[in-house]
Write a protein that holds these residues in place. Structure first.
Motif, PDB file in Angstrom:
ATOM      1  N   VAL A  29       0.833  -1.200   0.000  1.00  0.00           N
ATOM      2  CA  VAL A  29       0.000   0.000   0.000  1.00  0.00           C
ATOM      3  C   VAL A  29       0.868   1.250   0.000  1.00  0.00           C
ATOM      4  O   VAL A  29       0.582   2.219  -0.717  1.00  0.00           O
ATOM      5  CB  VAL A  29      -0.952  -0.011   1.221  1.00  0.00           C
ATOM      6  N   LEU A  30       1.950   1.237   0.780  1.00  0.00           N
ATOM      7  CA  LEU A  30       2.829   2.405   0.831  1.00  0.00           C
ATOM      8  C   LEU A  30       3.543   2.620  -0.501  1.00  0.00           C
ATOM      9  O   LEU A  30       3.685   3.760  -0.956  1.00  0.00           O
ATOM     10  CB  LEU A  30       3.849   2.257   1.961  1.00  0.00           C
ATOM     11  N   PHE A  31       3.982   1.546  -1.139  1.00  0.00           N
ATOM     12  CA  PHE A  31       4.659   1.684  -2.424  1.00  0.00           C
ATOM     13  C   PHE A  31       3.688   2.131  -3.517  1.00  0.00           C
ATOM     14  O   PHE A  31       4.028   2.939  -4.372  1.00  0.00           O
ATOM     15  CB  PHE A  31       5.359   0.394  -2.814  1.00  0.00           C
ATOM     16  N   TRP A  32       2.470   1.596  -3.504  1.00  0.00           N
ATOM     17  CA  TRP A  32       1.459   2.033  -4.472  1.00  0.00           C
ATOM     18  C   TRP A  32       1.111   3.500  -4.258  1.00  0.00           C
ATOM     19  O   TRP A  32       0.909   4.251  -5.216  1.00  0.00           O
ATOM     20  CB  TRP A  32       0.200   1.175  -4.358  1.00  0.00           C
ATOM     21  N   LEU A  57       1.104   8.852  -6.439  1.00  0.00           N
ATOM     22  CA  LEU A  57       1.329  10.292  -6.267  1.00  0.00           C
ATOM     23  C   LEU A  57       2.377  10.797  -7.253  1.00  0.00           C
ATOM     24  O   LEU A  57       2.229  11.884  -7.822  1.00  0.00           O
ATOM     25  CB  LEU A  57       1.745  10.606  -4.832  1.00  0.00           C
ATOM     26  N   ALA A  58       3.422  10.013  -7.475  1.00  0.00           N
ATOM     27  CA  ALA A  58       4.434  10.406  -8.460  1.00  0.00           C
ATOM     28  C   ALA A  58       3.858  10.396  -9.873  1.00  0.00           C
ATOM     29  O   ALA A  58       4.148  11.281 -10.679  1.00  0.00           O
ATOM     30  CB  ALA A  58       5.639   9.468  -8.373  1.00  0.00           C
ATOM     31  N   LEU A  59       3.018   9.410 -10.181  1.00  0.00           N
ATOM     32  CA  LEU A  59       2.391   9.339 -11.498  1.00  0.00           C
ATOM     33  C   LEU A  59       1.504  10.545 -11.759  1.00  0.00           C
ATOM     34  O   LEU A  59       1.473  11.077 -12.876  1.00  0.00           O
ATOM     35  CB  LEU A  59       1.564   8.058 -11.628  1.00  0.00           C
ATOM     36  N   ALA A  60       0.810  11.007 -10.743  1.00  0.00           N
ATOM     37  CA  ALA A  60      -0.046  12.182 -10.915  1.00  0.00           C
ATOM     38  C   ALA A  60       0.780  13.410 -11.295  1.00  0.00           C
ATOM     39  O   ALA A  60       0.291  14.277 -12.021  1.00  0.00           O
ATOM     40  CB  ALA A  60      -0.826  12.453  -9.627  1.00  0.00           C
ATOM     41  N   TRP A  61       2.009  13.485 -10.840  1.00  0.00           N
ATOM     42  CA  TRP A  61       2.864  14.633 -11.181  1.00  0.00           C
ATOM     43  C   TRP A  61       3.505  14.497 -12.555  1.00  0.00           C
ATOM     44  O   TRP A  61       3.719  15.496 -13.237  1.00  0.00           O
ATOM     45  CB  TRP A  61       3.953  14.814 -10.136  1.00  0.00           C
ATOM     46  N   ALA A  91      -7.656  10.800 -10.921  1.00  0.00           N
ATOM     47  CA  ALA A  91      -7.812   9.443 -10.389  1.00  0.00           C
ATOM     48  C   ALA A  91      -6.529   8.946  -9.733  1.00  0.00           C
ATOM     49  O   ALA A  91      -6.571   8.327  -8.658  1.00  0.00           O
ATOM     50  CB  ALA A  91      -8.239   8.494 -11.509  1.00  0.00           C
ATOM     51  N   ALA A  92      -5.383   9.205 -10.349  1.00  0.00           N
ATOM     52  CA  ALA A  92      -4.105   8.774  -9.763  1.00  0.00           C
ATOM     53  C   ALA A  92      -3.841   9.500  -8.448  1.00  0.00           C
ATOM     54  O   ALA A  92      -3.419   8.880  -7.462  1.00  0.00           O
ATOM     55  CB  ALA A  92      -2.964   9.021 -10.745  1.00  0.00           C
ATOM     56  N   ALA A  93      -4.111  10.801  -8.419  1.00  0.00           N
ATOM     57  CA  ALA A  93      -3.875  11.568  -7.188  1.00  0.00           C
ATOM     58  C   ALA A  93      -4.831  11.130  -6.081  1.00  0.00           C
ATOM     59  O   ALA A  93      -4.419  10.947  -4.927  1.00  0.00           O
ATOM     60  CB  ALA A  93      -4.030  13.058  -7.462  1.00  0.00           C
ATOM     61  N   CYS A 107      -4.643   5.469  -0.729  1.00  0.00           N
ATOM     62  CA  CYS A 107      -3.687   4.459  -0.266  1.00  0.00           C
ATOM     63  C   CYS A 107      -2.863   4.965   0.906  1.00  0.00           C
ATOM     64  O   CYS A 107      -2.488   4.192   1.786  1.00  0.00           O
ATOM     65  CB  CYS A 107      -2.766   4.043  -1.412  1.00  0.00           C
ATOM     66  N   VAL A 108      -2.573   6.262   0.930  1.00  0.00           N
ATOM     67  CA  VAL A 108      -1.846   6.838   2.069  1.00  0.00           C
ATOM     68  C   VAL A 108      -2.712   6.794   3.321  1.00  0.00           C
ATOM     69  O   VAL A 108      -2.238   6.499   4.420  1.00  0.00           O
ATOM     70  CB  VAL A 108      -1.411   8.292   1.766  1.00  0.00           C
TER      71      VAL A 108
END
Length: 103
Positions: A51-54, A59-63, A77-79, A85-86
């Motif tokens: 969950v932490l890695f996802w 969050l990185a994908l959203a950027w 959706a990614a953000a 997940c956080v």
């Protein structure tokens, strides 16, 4: 020229692309770091490591998604999923504490 992307035009460029990643990262990143440090102190993240890695990856994908208007929904959706997940381990801990306190 062949093989090169054209520069974004006004119709495809999204001027406020940064709002969704920023809204998810501001509360999510400090909490993600806190959870990682908390789990590292307890001999590793264990069951919540995925969950932490996802969460970090989403969050990185959203950027890093391209700044096109057509990808606005995917960015949101990614953000949102990354923030969810956080919040999952914290929500689980709070619910577990409430259940223990109620019994």
């Amino acid at each position: 020229m062949l093989g090169q992307d054209a520069p974004p035009t006004r119709a495809t460029h999204h001027r406020t692309w940064w709002r969704a990643p920023l809204a998810a990262t501001l509360p999510g990143l400090p909490l993600l770091v806190l959870e990682y440090r908390w789990f590292a102190a307890q001999d590793g993240p264990g069951a919540f490591s995925g969950v932490l890695f996802w969460a970090a990856g989403l969050l990185a994908l959203a950027w890093v998604l391209p700044h096109r208007r057509s990808l606005r929904g995917l960015r949101i959706a990614a953000a949102g999923t990354g923030l969810g997940c956080v919040l999952l381990p914290v929500t689980f801990a709070v619910l577990l504490g409430v259940a223990v306190a109620a019994s």
